[in-house]
Design a protein around this motif. Structure first.
Motif, PDB file in Angstrom:
ATOM      1  N   UNK A  97      45.352  65.594  45.314  1.00 23.17           N
ATOM      2  CA  UNK A  97      46.693  65.275  44.464  1.00 23.17           C
ATOM      3  C   UNK A  97      46.429  64.128  43.576  1.00 23.17           C
ATOM      4  N   UNK A 125      45.942  68.462  39.057  1.00 19.32           N
ATOM      5  CA  UNK A 125      46.398  68.863  40.309  1.00 19.32           C
ATOM      6  C   UNK A 125      47.767  69.666  40.271  1.00 19.32           C
ATOM      7  N   UNK A 167      46.916  79.558  49.839  1.00 25.73           N
ATOM      8  CA  UNK A 167      46.852  78.411  50.551  1.00 25.73           C
ATOM      9  C   UNK A 167      46.170  77.444  49.471  1.00 25.73           C
ATOM     10  N   UNK A 202      39.550  70.615  54.329  1.00 23.27           N
ATOM     11  CA  UNK A 202      40.183  71.751  54.966  1.00 23.27           C
ATOM     12  C   UNK A 202      39.122  72.754  55.346  1.00 23.27           C
ATOM     13  N   UNK A 251      41.084  75.157  58.587  1.00 24.85           N
ATOM     14  CA  UNK A 251      41.512  74.436  59.547  1.00 24.85           C
ATOM     15  C   UNK A 251      42.800  74.597  59.467  1.00 24.85           C
ATOM     16  N   UNK A 252      43.493  75.310  60.546  1.00 30.24           N
ATOM     17  CA  UNK A 252      44.876  75.586  60.519  1.00 30.24           C
ATOM     18  C   UNK A 252      45.628  75.056  61.860  1.00 30.24           C
ATOM     19  N   UNK A 253      46.929  75.060  61.961  1.00 32.11           N
ATOM     20  CA  UNK A 253      47.534  74.560  63.071  1.00 32.11           C
ATOM     21  C   UNK A 253      47.388  75.492  64.188  1.00 32.11           C
ATOM     22  N   UNK A 254      46.724  76.744  64.000  1.00 30.63           N
ATOM     23  CA  UNK A 254      46.493  77.701  64.947  1.00 30.63           C
ATOM     24  C   UNK A 254      45.038  77.929  65.031  1.00 30.63           C
ATOM     25  N   UNK A 275      49.328  77.862  59.419  1.00 37.75           N
ATOM     26  CA  UNK A 275      49.353  76.831  58.217  1.00 37.75           C
ATOM     27  C   UNK A 275      48.244  75.949  58.295  1.00 37.75           C
ATOM     28  N   UNK A 276      47.859  75.465  57.221  1.00 38.11           N
ATOM     29  CA  UNK A 276      46.656  74.410  57.253  1.00 38.11           C
ATOM     30  C   UNK A 276      47.121  73.283  57.847  1.00 38.11           C
ATOM     31  N   UNK A 277      46.171  72.645  58.623  1.00 33.24           N
ATOM     32  CA  UNK A 277      46.507  71.560  59.406  1.00 33.24           C
ATOM     33  C   UNK A 277      46.836  70.301  58.361  1.00 33.24           C
ATOM     34  N   UNK A 278      46.285  70.245  57.349  1.00 30.99           N
ATOM     35  CA  UNK A 278      46.464  69.000  56.161  1.00 30.99           C
ATOM     36  C   UNK A 278      47.941  69.397  55.799  1.00 30.99           C
ATOM     37  N   UNK A 294      50.470  70.956  57.207  1.00 29.42           N
ATOM     38  CA  UNK A 294      51.139  70.561  58.256  1.00 29.42           C
ATOM     39  C   UNK A 294      51.276  68.775  58.452  1.00 29.42           C
ATOM     40  N   UNK A 344      51.307  66.005  47.618  1.00 32.55           N
ATOM     41  CA  UNK A 344      50.373  66.899  48.094  1.00 32.55           C
ATOM     42  C   UNK A 344      50.449  68.131  48.505  1.00 32.55           C
ATOM     43  N   UNK A 345      51.620  68.550  48.817  1.00 36.55           N
ATOM     44  CA  UNK A 345      51.885  69.991  49.317  1.00 36.55           C
ATOM     45  C   UNK A 345      53.007  70.635  48.457  1.00 36.55           C
ATOM     46  N   UNK A 401      53.914  74.026  48.901  1.00 38.26           N
ATOM     47  CA  UNK A 401      54.757  74.567  50.065  1.00 38.26           C
ATOM     48  C   UNK A 401      56.240  74.423  50.068  1.00 38.26           C
ATOM     49  N   UNK A 445      56.560  77.786  59.861  1.00 39.59           N
ATOM     50  CA  UNK A 445      55.750  76.624  60.037  1.00 39.59           C
ATOM     51  C   UNK A 445      56.170  75.230  59.407  1.00 39.59           C
ATOM     52  N   UNK A 492      57.461  71.880  61.069  1.00 40.30           N
ATOM     53  CA  UNK A 492      56.910  70.388  60.853  1.00 40.30           C
ATOM     54  C   UNK A 492      57.738  69.461  60.389  1.00 40.30           C
ATOM     55  N   UNK A 501      55.730  76.257  67.043  1.00 37.90           N
ATOM     56  CA  UNK A 501      54.338  75.947  66.311  1.00 37.90           C
ATOM     57  C   UNK A 501      53.179  75.826  67.318  1.00 37.90           C
ATOM     58  N   UNK A 545      50.277  75.898  69.834  1.00 34.37           N
ATOM     59  CA  UNK A 545      49.127  76.534  69.965  1.00 34.37           C
ATOM     60  C   UNK A 545      48.117  76.305  71.446  1.00 34.37           C
ATOM     61  N   UNK A 547      47.801  69.316  66.254  1.00 26.18           N
ATOM     62  CA  UNK A 547      48.059  70.395  65.115  1.00 26.18           C
ATOM     63  C   UNK A 547      47.573  69.681  63.749  1.00 26.18           C
ATOM     64  N   UNK A 575      35.914  65.523  62.999  1.00 26.46           N
ATOM     65  CA  UNK A 575      35.910  66.802  62.745  1.00 26.46           C
ATOM     66  C   UNK A 575      34.339  67.417  63.110  1.00 26.46           C
TER      67      UNK A 575
END
Lengths: 483, 314
Positions: free
Chosen positions: A236, A241, A254, A260, A271-274, B1-4, B6, B98-99, B102, B157, B161, B254, B256, B308, B314
């Motif tokens: 960002x 951006x 996305x 990510x 990488x997702x929350x799921x 949803x992307x973890x970042x 969220x 940053x989102x 979304x 989601x 969040x 949400x 998991x 989440x 990582x």
């Protein structure tokens, strides 16, 4: 001062350059007649108010870019001009045919360079020009990419000069930006002046994200039924951006950063929350050098370790491909007309600007003698940095640049200073002519597609020829008028 | 949803909620300062407040004396205080930025416009308007952002969040607010009934609970009831019970494979509040109850992050 009064005063200068709106005698071109009629009924105050309204809206929408090193939170707008640039349909048809041809040839060239290099074998381009080029990526040699498409997205810079001939200035085949401004400028114009769109049949541009998504899906790895497309941004704080977020949102995909994504077993996941989710096509807005710290710059925090290998094995598509810079480099540019002839067997429809390659002694000698008349550019420069505009430079600046050329002539090319066309622009003093260019965005997937027009950039400083936003340029809505 | 993604949504709403609750906390102190009392008492109140949000040391690094004016400045527009309202709303905006793709354009624009206004807001302006008006503004912007979340965001989601962040933050903030006020009033050197009434009603006002209290109890204000209202009432939107109930609900949406234990812990906490009695809350003292609660909410936040959000390794 009313715009009309200023227009009279300025009309003398319309004859100096090709003006998009006016004929040399100061009268208005037929396709601007409707606009002129409308403009005659609008006061200068209303125009000024509309421009302020546009600025306020752009700020509120956050259509801004961050400026490094300025006061906290300072974000700048790319200035928006309220007077549209109009292109009649027949002119656009010719441009479109030329662009289609040119981008096909360029994609064929990149595919050839990374495979059999027929064009070099045929003696059309000296091998060292390609193989020693910093933008040539040996990692790509022999790699097949889906559909043979390397530059899925191109942003070709076109200018108009002399008596109105179009010239291609640059083929941007890496990560060209600006398309979000093309769309936002249109939305802004429709919001500020809805009545103008009742009076004109302006070809729509807002479906660009649909075409882009379609294009990106069409270059997915083979055998993926429902490809997952993502937009990869440096983050960002990057100056573009807004555009990255805009395109991801408009496509409904996305927006990811390097952190990510990860590579496992030759495939890319996010990488997702799921848990991990497979990624098939990456519309990357990061330069080659930063894509993969294992393959390119090891200090890059923006990329994804192992991405190059996954890409080479066909586990994921990158758009644009790695190594497209070998075709839009300024030292390769002079050969594009030959590429059109070589790959397509056609005569080029779009003009190239005559270019002196300073690695050639004759060209160098000529250029050093004529520096005050010429534009000199760094072969690898971009964004309007590292260039000399002879007629606009002082003696001292020219002499300083001369030394840089002599020290490394192969780093430079030179071109005649083009008398860029002008378009009336609403500036502090009223309406006055300013120099403009045009960046159409060309999409290549199963077929070559684009929305009519592109982004018109305008040099807001009186007499300036540099339209880059980093150098004080603005933008205009671009209308292709349907017949 | 992307973890970042969220992560940014969760923190965006946490920071907006925190800014709102700071405005509420400062507002109640401001009101209490209006009461006839000694300077030492006022100083004691502000010290307790700064201490409760963990900013007393940071304050002392910048200022020697604790005066209402300096604390207000420090906690509202001080750009270098990471805990100020200014910093919270800056962080909220950075996370939203940053989102931004979304968020609906309305939610993004509200968050951005709040930040643009705040960036140009000066201390002089606050002197002219009065601090109360500033707090009103902060609360109103938070209401608008929440309303926009409700009215425009898709119930996927992203909403979950956002809401999860809101309730984790609010649970923590309400607990701290109640703790600091309860201790302050009960540790007063001199008991003063009228003064206490004023203190408790100011606290209720600041969490928008004054009218609710009247409706629920139809009786005079007592510390036990205030605590019951803010800890155990299931239908009081700023109470700990309500926050944990909501947090549990949003978390389930949400859930998991990794989040089973987190769900269990929130569920346990929510049930204890739902079925708890006010005697149990006061058994070991309200302070100790609230301290334990804050620790558990903190643990919940850490677990949500590791289940989440952006993985620490990582």
């Amino acid at each position: 001062m009313s715009p009309t009064a200023n227009r009279k005063e300025a009309s003398a200068s319309y004859s100096k350059f090709y003006d998009e709106m006016h004929l040399p005698d100061g009268s208005v071109r037929p396709y601007y007649a409707g606009y002129q009629k409308w403009l005659d009924g609008v006061s200068a105050e209303r125009m000024a108010r509309k421009r302020q309204e546009a600025d306020a809206l752009f700020h509120r929408f956050g259509i801004t870019f961050a400026v490094y090193g300025e006061e906290e939170g300072a974000e700048r707008l790319i200035p928006f001009d309220v007077i549209p640039r109009i292109i009649p349909a027949d002119e656009w048809q010719k441009l479109a045919a030329g662009l289609r041809q040119r981008i096909k040839a360029l994609n064929a060239f990149i595919a050839d360079i990374y495979h059999d290099q027929e064009i070099i074998k045929a003696g059309k381009i000296p091998p060292e020009q390609v193989l020693s080029n910093a933008q040539y990526r040996p990692e790509m040699q022999g790699v097949d990419v889906p559909n043979g498409i390397y530059a899925a997205i191109a942003g070709v810079d076109i200018v108009r000069a002399g008596a109105g001939e179009y010239y291609v200035l640059e083929d941007n085949l890496r990560v060209p930006s600006g398309v979000s401004y093309m769309i936002e400028d249109r939305r802004m114009m429709m919001r500020l002046f809805p009545e103008l769109f009742n009076r004109h049949r302006v070809a729509p541009v807002e479906h660009y994200p649909d075409l882009l998504l379609d294009t990106l899906r069409s270059v997915a790895p083979k055998g993926v039924p429902d490809p997952n497309v993502v937009v990869l941004t440096p983050g960002s704080y990057n100056s573009a951006y807004f555009e990255h977020a805009f395109l991801a949102q408009q496509m409904g995909v996305e927006l990811v950063e390097g952190q990510d994504l990860f590579v496992r077993d030759g495939q890319v996941f996010m990488r997702t929350t799921q848990g991990p989710q497979r990624v098939d096509v990456i519309y990357r807005r990061i330069d080659d050098d930063f894509l993969d710290p294992l393959a390119f710059r090891p200090d890059s925090m923006l990329g994804v370790p192992g991405l190059l290998n996954a890409y080479r094995e066909g586990g994921v598509t990158l758009a644009n491909a790695i190594g497209t810079g070998v075709a839009d480099d300024k030292s390769i540019y002079p050969y594009v007309p030959d590429m059109v002839r070589f790959y397509l067997g056609e005569e080029p429809l779009l003009n190239n600007v005559p270019t002196y390659m300073l690695r050639k002694p004759d060209d160098l000698a000529y250029v050093l003698e004529h520096l005050p008349e010429l534009v000199v550019k760094e072969v690898h420069g971009a964004g309007g940095y590292g260039m000399l505009v002879g007629p606009a430079s002082t003696k001292a600046e020219i002499e300083a640049f001369r030394e840089r050329i002599i020290a490394a002539p192969e780093k430079y090319i030179a071109q005649p200073t083009l008398a860029l066309s002008t378009c009336p622009t609403f500036v502090e003093a009223g309406i006055a002519p300013r120099h403009i260019d045009l960046r159409p965005f060309v999409l290549s997937g199963n077929e070559v597609r684009f929305v009519p027009g592109g982004l018109t950039r305008v040099a807001l400083k009186d007499g300036s020829l540099v339209v880059n936003s980093s150098q004080g340029g603005g933008t205009k809505d671009t209308w292709v008028l349907e017949a | 949803m992307l973890s970042r993604t969220a992560d940014h949504l969760y923190w965006m709403s946490r920071y907006i909620e925190r800014a709102e609750n700071l405005a509420r906390l400062l507002d109640v102190n401001n009101r209490m300062s209006l009461m006839p009392q000694s300077e030492r008492e006022v100083e004691r109140m502000w010290i307790a407040t700064l201490d409760s949000i963990g900013l007393l040391d940071a304050y002392h690094q910048r200022h020697e004396d604790v005066t209402p004016n300096d604390v207000l400045r420090f906690m509202t527009l001080d750009r270098d205080n990471p805990g100020s309202i200014y910093s919270c709303l800056r962080s909220a905006r950075e996370n939203a930025h940053a989102v931004r793709g979304t968020l609906t354009s309305e939610l993004w624009e509200i968050t951005n416009a709040t930040w643009l206004k705040l960036r140009n807001y000066s201390l002089d302006q606050m002197d002219v308007d009065g601090a109360e008006q500033f707090f009103e503004w902060v609360k109103m912007r938070s209401h608008q952002s929440r309303g926009c979340t409700f009215g425009t965001m898709m119930r996927d989601d992203s909403t979950s969040f956002l809401r999860l962040g809101t309730f984790v933050e609010r649970a923590d903030n309400t607990a701290r607010l109640l703790d600091v006020k309860y201790r302050f009033i009960s540790e007063a050197p001199r008991r003063d009934e009228a003064g206490e009434y004023y203190q408790w009603s100011a606290l209720l006002h600041c969490v928008s609970a004054f009218e609710i209290y009247r409706r629920v109890y139809r009786d005079q204000i007592t510390p036990t009831r205030v605590a019951e209202l803010l800890v155990l009432r299931q239908d009081m939107p700023r109470s700990l019970a309500y926050c944990m109930d909501e947090a549990y609900g949003w978390l389930q949406r949400v859930a998991n494979q990794r989040s089973r234990e987190t769900e269990r812990r929130v569920g346990e906490l929510a049930s204890q509040l739902r079925f708890g009695r006010v005697e149990d809350v006061f058994k070991g003292g309200l302070h100790s109850f609230l301290t334990t609660f804050i620790t558990r909410v903190n643990d919940l936040g850490n677990r949500i992050a590791s289940d989440f959000l952006v993985p620490i390794t990582s």
